[in-house]
Structures are given as C-alpha cells and as structure tokens.
Design an enzyme around this catalytic site. Sequence first.
Site, PDB file in Angstrom:
ATOM      1  N   GLU A 646      82.988  43.825  42.876  1.00  0.00           N
ATOM      2  CA  GLU A 646      83.021  43.069  41.619  1.00  0.00           C
ATOM      3  C   GLU A 646      83.925  41.851  41.729  1.00  0.00           C
ATOM      4  O   GLU A 646      83.921  40.991  40.864  1.00  0.00           O
ATOM      5  CB  GLU A 646      83.570  43.964  40.492  1.00  0.00           C
ATOM      6  CG  GLU A 646      82.738  45.185  40.246  1.00  0.00           C
ATOM      7  CD  GLU A 646      83.439  46.181  39.357  1.00  0.00           C
ATOM      8  OE1 GLU A 646      83.046  46.292  38.191  1.00  0.00           O
ATOM      9  OE2 GLU A 646      84.389  46.858  39.828  1.00  0.00           O
ATOM     10  N   ASN A 669      78.137  42.200  36.669  1.00  0.00           N
ATOM     11  CA  ASN A 669      78.761  41.714  35.420  1.00  0.00           C
ATOM     12  C   ASN A 669      80.128  41.110  35.731  1.00  0.00           C
ATOM     13  O   ASN A 669      80.452  39.998  35.327  1.00  0.00           O
ATOM     14  CB  ASN A 669      78.924  42.866  34.416  1.00  0.00           C
ATOM     15  CG  ASN A 669      77.610  43.550  34.119  1.00  0.00           C
ATOM     16  OD1 ASN A 669      76.569  42.929  34.216  1.00  0.00           O
ATOM     17  ND2 ASN A 669      77.657  44.826  33.778  1.00  0.00           N
ATOM     18  N   CYS A 714      74.520  47.707  40.468  1.00  0.00           N
ATOM     19  CA  CYS A 714      74.521  48.483  39.221  1.00  0.00           C
ATOM     20  C   CYS A 714      74.926  47.620  38.028  1.00  0.00           C
ATOM     21  O   CYS A 714      75.025  48.114  36.909  1.00  0.00           O
ATOM     22  CB  CYS A 714      75.405  49.714  39.333  1.00  0.00           C
ATOM     23  SG  CYS A 714      77.136  49.312  39.586  1.00  0.00           S
TER      24      CYS A 714
END
Length: 775
Positions: A646, A669, A714
């Site tokens: 991430e 994200n 994911c």
Amino acid sequence: MIGIVVVSHSRALAEAAVGLAAEMVAEDKRPVIAIAAGLDATTFGTDAMAVSEALGAADSPDGVLVLLDLGSAVLSAEMALEFVDPELAARVRLTSAPLVEGLVAAVVTASTDASLDAVAAEAERGLVGKQDHLGVAAAYAAPVVEADRTVELVVGNEHGLHARPAARLVGLVNGFDAVVTLTDLDNGKGPVDAGSLSMVATLNAQQGHRLRVGASGPQAAEALAAVEELAKQNFGDGPGSAEPAPAGSPAVGSAPGGSGLDVAIGPAVLAGAQIDLGAYVAGDNEHGRLDAALATAGEQLDELRDNHGDIFAAHLALLRDGKVLDDVRTSIAAGASAPAAWRQVYDQLAAAFEGLDDAYQRERAQDVRSVRDRVLRLLVGVTEEAPTDGILVVPELDAATAATLDATRIVGIAVRAAGTTGHGVIVARSRGIPLITGIGDVDVPPGAVVSFDARTGSFEVAPDEERVRATITEREGERARAIADADQPATTRDGRTIDVLVNVGVVQDAVDARGADGSGLVRTEVLFGDRRTAPTVDEQVDAFRAIARALGGKPITIRTWDIGGDKPLPFLPQDREANPFLGERGLRVFRRRPELLRDQLEAIRRTAAETPVHVIFPMVTTADEVAWALQELGPRDGLEVGIMVEVPAAALRVGSLATELDFVSIGTNDLTQYTTAADRTNAAVAPLADGLDPAVLQLIDHVVRNAGVRVAVCGDLASDPQAAVLLAALGVSELSAVGPQVPLVKARLRQADLRRVDTAAVLAARDAAQVRGLL
Ligand code: PEP
Ligand code: MG
C-alpha cells in the site's frame, strides 16, 4: 439581530476573542460586535465612557448583550448604563457568561436571529460543553429535589441508555406522582431529571455503567420498583441485548442490501434539506400555534407508534419532553417565533446527541431532527413530508450512513464529492447499493426524479424515465446472467484463470457473496469495529470460522488489525496525530503494543488448523517490519503469509520484502492515496486519487514484475470490471472485490482476451482519463 459588546481590561484579549468568535459564522450572518477594552491599545483597564459608546455602536431594537471579563469591567459596564439613553439601557443585558466560551456561543446563536433571552441563555451555558467533557458534575447539577430513597442498578443494554430504552424509562417515570432522578456513578454525570428524555439520553450512560436512581414524592417507592423492574428487562430492549454483540455480527452491513446495479432512478432525497421558515409570519399567538402543532404531531406519532413500534415511542417522548418544551416556550416568550424557537432548541438537542461517545447513540440525533421537522412542517404548513424513498443525494458519504441506511427504500446514492476509496463508498458498494460519486453541485430540487448510470458517469435530473427503465432492465438481465454463471471459473479467452474473491467486513458479506473463490481480504478492524473491548481469541476464531464456512471452506485471507488513519478501534485508542494517514497505521501500531496482535495471530493459527487460511499484514514499509511480523507469527504450519502493498516504498522494493513470503496483495486504495498525495477521505482532492492514474499502474506493474511471488489486488480497483481486466493483463493473478461485484468481474474477465490489452499504452498514458479511454 441583537448586538454584542465585549468589555475587557485588554484590547488585545478582546480583539482576539472577537476574532475567534467571528470565525464561527459567515460574515453576512455576524451580529454587530463592539469592543470597549483597555485604556488604549496596550494599557490594561476599563472605561465606562468607552463602554457606553460601544453600547451605542452595537444597539439594535432586538437588544444588546454585554460580555465582560474581570471585576471592574462589570462596574464600568453598570456605570455605562447610567450614561446612555434609558431606552437603550432597557435593551441591554449584562451577562455573567464566561468571556471566550460565552462570546462564541452568543455570536453563533445571535447569527440565527435568536432573541436576546435565547442568546443570553446560550452564552451562560457556554461552559457546559467543557464541564461535560472534563466530567465536572456541576454542569449536570439538576437535582430536582433531594431524593427520599435511592436504588442502584446497572445498564445492560448494548448501546447503553440510548433513545429507545431512555424513552421507555421516561414514559414509565412520568406515570408516577414522583420526582425521579438519575446519576451515572461511572461517568459522574447527574443527577438529571429521569422524566426528561433529553436529559436521560444525553447522560451518556453506557453498557455496564452503574446508575443511582433517586425518587421523592408520594409514589417514590412505586416509581423505584417499576424502574428496577424495567432495568431487569434491559429497559425493554429484551434479554439478549445485555450481552455484547456476538463476534462478527456488528450492525454494519447486516442490513438488507441493494440491487447490486450501477444504475438507478427515483425521487431525490436530499440529506439535510432545511425546511424553509422564510415565508412564516409570526403572530401574537405563537404559543397557541405551537400547542396546535404539538397536538397534531402527537396524534401522528401515536398512530405511527401503534403501527410501526418503538422508535416512534421515542419520538413521542422527544416531542413531549418537558425540559425541552420549557426552553422553547421561554424563547417564544422572549419574542422568537414558534418555528424559530422550536428549531433552535431541537438543533441544540441534536448537537448534544452528536457529542455522545457511543456511535449508535450519536446517530439518534437523526430521531431528534425527525421530530424537529415534523413539528416545523406543521407550523409552516408544509403538508408534504420530504421523500424518504428514492435516491439519496449527499455532499459526502460517511461509513455510518452507508452502513445504516435502509436499502429497501434508498435505491441509490449520488455523492456530490468525487472519490471512490473512502470507507463510506466501500461500505455502500459492499451492500450492493447503486452509487455514483462526483456529481458536483448540480441543482437538485427535493423530490425531483433523478437517475444515474455509474458505468457511463451520467447523472440526470428529470431524465427520460422510459429509457432509464430500459437500461435498468438490461442491467438486471446482465446481472442475473453473471450470477447464474458465478460459480464458473473466471477463465479469460486466452486461457488464464483469475481467482476472484470477496472482501469481507462482516460475516454477512461472506454469506451474501455469489461465486467468490474465497476471501482475499477480511478486514478484522471492521469485523470487530463496534466492540468496546478487545475480542477474545475464541471470539475471533468463531468469527473467522463463520466466514470460512459461509465461503464453503475456500481460502480466506485474514488481515491483521489495520487501524489508524480513518479507522479507529474503540478498544485500542490511539494518540491524536497531526497526520494520521502518515502516522501509526496498520502494522506500525503493534510494534509498540504487540499483545493484541499476538492474540489475533493465535486466533488465525487456530482457524488455520481447521480450514485454509492466509494471513496478511497491512501498511508494511520495510523489510525489517516483515521480519518482525514473521517472528511474531512464529511457525507457519501451512499458513500462507503475505503483506499488503500500500506504500510506494513497499511497491518499489517488493522483491526484497517478499523473499520469505507466499504472496503480496496490493491495496490500491492506499497505494493510490500515497502515490498521488491525495488523502482518500478528502473530497477536495478526490479527483486526484484515481486508481487508474498511470503512476499507480506503473507501481502495480513493477510489483508484478519484481515480487517473485503471487500478486493479488484487494483494493477497490479490483471491483471495477474494466479495471479488473487491466490488472489481469498486467499479471495480477488474484482479485478481491466487494461482494456484489464478484459475478460481474468474473463475467467480464471471461469475455476478455488479455493479449489484446495494450498494457504498454496504458502505462505510458498521460492520465487516468486517457487510461479509461484506452480501456
Ligand atoms: C487498500 O488500501 O486498498 C485496502 C484494501 O485497505 P483498506 O481500504 O482497508 O485501507
Ligand atoms: Mg489500506
């Protein structure tokens, strides 16, 4: 609007206080504020002549409120009243309110055109918020009379003494000829009047708190016995609610889901649309008008309670709350119109609910607003209730709204702000509620028919309904076909099979998932997000087991606690940080506090002994962190182990991070927010935070080429069927999507020939828009 005068020994102090208070309201709403402070700019002192001049400057037919600091400020102000015109003096009120807090409250209240009485009352209550926060019992000192007798009891209700049980208590207590008070022995608040819902609900009594109930009067004993009996029945919430929520069954996401489509039509439901009081003409019988409106509202609510139950009993109690009604009547007596007084008092009450600790109790502010608007509609003669069924149009979408709205009535959500990775959007998607973001400030009249198609990004007011309904029918067919084939593998035309899994926040997500090849992400911090105490190892095992069972024993990927940023965990409070998304998040938190992680790893290992489990660590940046996590995990015993990618640093050096791992999973994200430096919760920069930004795609490409292990995605990019094809073409072998999208992602992959996706052009594209065009 009233005027305000600030009298202080120090000009600098007065000017700063006025500057602070003025910040609270828009410039065109500010009352006139005049200052009489200091003998000059730097010499301390007060001067009666200066005060009388300031009174003249701030004079208004509605009155003048004077806020003062120490000793001689009061004397100077009193003397000034002797100097000015007696008519002006009669309109002036000196207040003992604290200077800073009182001034802020006064400016805010005056800006609503409230009367002098109402503004003075608010200013004098200026310290209540602080006293409340710091637990100063004096703020609640409302002992109606000394109690003749007392009992102690414990609040068993899961969400404490929230509006509904509180309403039952109030209804019960008011049936006796007795004065009953409540004191929360754990938070030190009270005594408060147990016959006032506003007082009881804002006592903030949580599950497990001990209450002292006092009573006096002819029926004191009977009242206490009845209260004890009600408490035994959890104040009518039923026996089960004394228990903490079973593991894995928080309210979030358990409500019925939406249609799962990306298109919707219906009347616009505008969140927070205010009832317009502009056309209301006040008369000389405002009390009478209020009484008439209250009587009609009471009849409506009686009927609603009989047909729909409990929540309307709470509304009735709010409507008839003696303390609140007193405030409204005082404000009317001081010259406010009935609707203005009603709105102001109920707004304050709603704000008090919003300040409560418990999220569920905070949401009860919506009950207060509902009662407020029911009466306002009656007062101003609006017969139509704002539509409650249709498409919700909101400036931004928070996770609580997304989780709790009734998806059988709200058929779609249109969010003005752009952005697709906020948790509100994620929750709405996982519930299958049609959603479009980034519609901007398009003018939407309440109740107007609106439609949107998230696939094409169009939002229309007064659309061609026939055309939209035809699109809906077409998409329903497409969806039905995708669901029928959901259990087929997602094998592309060129023969690659991509595993498509489901992201799970609550057990229900796994139960509802169609065709998922397992779970690629169990967000444990969401699963236990409503717990006030840490779940035990057994409770965690139970929840993980339930998820695995719901997915037919297919592998589940359990992510260790990912807290921080916008995801707090009530049982793991964190220090306030200036930049929480760049602070202690995910794995970083546990290096200082490994105990909770150890419990979770124990639960994961125990689950893995029964069913296929992968474990994944969030927010990893360095190889040292990976080594530490692996050491905490201990023997793997068949567990597959991975990390989330991430952080751009992790993406760039994934090869060295993954040497001991079985897989990595890209959290697009966060990877997007860190790559584009655009906070995923900040609507203002949402257009920057686009997962299809070529810079993000280049990082994903780099990870696939260099990880040396299986690469999954994911983040929410995997839920977009078009983006899913691109990710597969880049070499990602596993996608984990929100449940309702799983069949659609699989269907789209089956139609795709990955060799035909021009990945080189995509990676070289100028921006996300060009990537979309290429796709
Ligand atoms: C991500 O960052 O993409 C992710 C899946 O984690 P979360 O959205 O829970 O932060
Ligand atoms: Mg993340």
